[in-house]
Design an enzyme around this catalytic site. Sequence first.
Site, PDB file in Angstrom:
ATOM      1  N   ASN A 199      18.598  35.628 -30.330  1.00 39.23           N
ATOM      2  CA  ASN A 199      19.199  36.913 -29.980  1.00 39.23           C
ATOM      3  C   ASN A 199      20.724  36.845 -29.949  1.00 39.23           C
ATOM      4  OD1 ASN A 199      19.809  39.465 -28.918  1.00 39.23           O
ATOM      5  ND2 ASN A 199      18.005  39.480 -27.603  1.00 39.23           N
ATOM      6  N   ASP A 200      21.273  36.158 -28.970  1.00 43.11           N
ATOM      7  CA  ASP A 200      22.725  36.166 -28.762  1.00 43.11           C
ATOM      8  C   ASP A 200      23.491  35.599 -29.955  1.00 43.11           C
ATOM      9  OD1 ASP A 200      22.364  37.188 -26.169  1.00 43.11           O
ATOM     10  OD2 ASP A 200      22.004  35.173 -25.388  1.00 43.11           O
ATOM     11  N   VAL A 201      22.924  34.596 -30.631  1.00 39.53           N
ATOM     12  CA  VAL A 201      23.657  33.916 -31.711  1.00 39.53           C
ATOM     13  C   VAL A 201      23.646  34.710 -33.009  1.00 39.53           C
ATOM     14  CG1 VAL A 201      23.256  31.649 -30.712  1.00 39.53           C
ATOM     15  CG2 VAL A 201      21.631  32.564 -32.391  1.00 39.53           C
ATOM     16  N   ALA A 235      22.111  35.876 -22.519  1.00 40.91           N
ATOM     17  CA  ALA A 235      23.421  36.265 -21.997  1.00 40.91           C
ATOM     18  C   ALA A 235      23.385  37.642 -21.342  1.00 40.91           C
ATOM     19  CB  ALA A 235      24.457  36.252 -23.109  1.00 40.91           C
TER      20      ALA A 235
END
Length: 491
Positions: A418-420, A460
Amino acid sequence: MESIAQNPWAALAYLVAGVCFILALRGLSSPATSQRGNRAGMIGMTIAVVTTLVTHVPRIAPPCPTGAICENYGTPVLDTLTLVELLAAIGIGAAIGIVTARRIAMTAMPQLVAAFHSLVGLAAVLVAGAAFLNPGAFGIASDGVIFLQSRIEMGLGVAIGAITFSGSVIAFLKLNGNMGGKPILLPGRHVINLAVLAAILGLIAYFTQDQSPWIFWTVTALSFAIGFLLIIPIGGADMPVVVSMLNSYSGWAAAAMGFTLHNSAMIITGALVGSSGAILSYIMCRAMNRSFLSVIAGGFGGDAGGGASGAAAVDRPWKRGSAEDAAFLMSQAEQVIIVPGYGMAVAQAQHVLREMGDKLKAHGVRVKYAIHPVAGRMPGHMNVLLAEANVPYDEVFELEDINSEFAQTDVAFVIGANDVTNPAAKTDKSSPIYGMPVLDVEKAKTVLFIKRSMGGVGYAGVDNELFYRDNTMMLLADAKKMVEEIVKSLD
């Protein structure tokens, strides 16, 4: 206790062990050589442990026969009782380690590493405490007065060890889900942290002049406290850096205790672990476009303005696809780049993912895997999972080596990352992950994104705007089940 100076063979053995540790670090730098590196590390540690037992177990003279002249009678031998006690302790620890290693799932490996770091820190604290309470037994005092260099080593060792322990406990709780991944920002945290750190350093300096118990135990208590205070404000996206940083701390704590115990192996090993962990933390901070100090200070994800991005924007339009859709699109593609993340680890989907890759290659599709440096919960998490599934090493690429290829790629297949993959890191200054280099998956012609539901957010705590792009198709299901269905459709 036999010193190294009295036994040159012990010095040679520790040197060989140190070389093995260096070879272990060299081997662990690549998945292709990681098994060889692990073997070198195990050999080195076996040599170090055996040498330490031989040189540090007390020796006692044999009993003197009745009526004999007993001065300098016989050759001292190892204290069998002490040796049995030590071997029993080693056996208990080894049994716990073996059972834990065999039972632990790869998804829980990051929190296991954090837990082990906490034990290293606690061991350093206990050794320092024992040395302070009975310095004569450690050979670091004369007439009850602890040597100056030993006070410095002891003060630094107990401080670093306590910080490692409490910081690792918080990291474990965050990684294990017992605490939220969002930063916990305390009012005036920077002032408090600086004040506590200054007090610790000041008391260690005072300890070199006065070995009063209250100074030593106050340093210990403040160090435990600062470990909690330093890690609590750090958000979930920084956990890989925190794990490597605590790894570095545990190494320096071990090195400090090596001086107290007069053990060269601990000094060498601790220095290697401490320096390699610090270098890894620096490399990862550069990969996230963050300064090391800002991470330690809880600056990443710490701005209040970043909270606006935390809510999942599920009311925005998005496209949903099926396994059949995904199988058709990928089978018609020239190149597919697979982006694994923590969602893949949770679902244990790495083996079926490799099977999907093999079937795509059988269809004439070029398959590559893109790894972000902080994907997962610890450094190298995704690399280990893919290696476990026997994914060829030459198909796995790091961010800087593959990011330019997304624009020429037909399908980017994201599984739980997700965040990356969040484009907001490049555009939204209010986002907690702003400035972190991410994989440019949005540039692919089609993005297939596996996610359990649209209601969740990344570790995050921010929503991923990639979900709502025109070229993105959401595949909502358990990652392993979805990939299994895609494999069936490819047949």
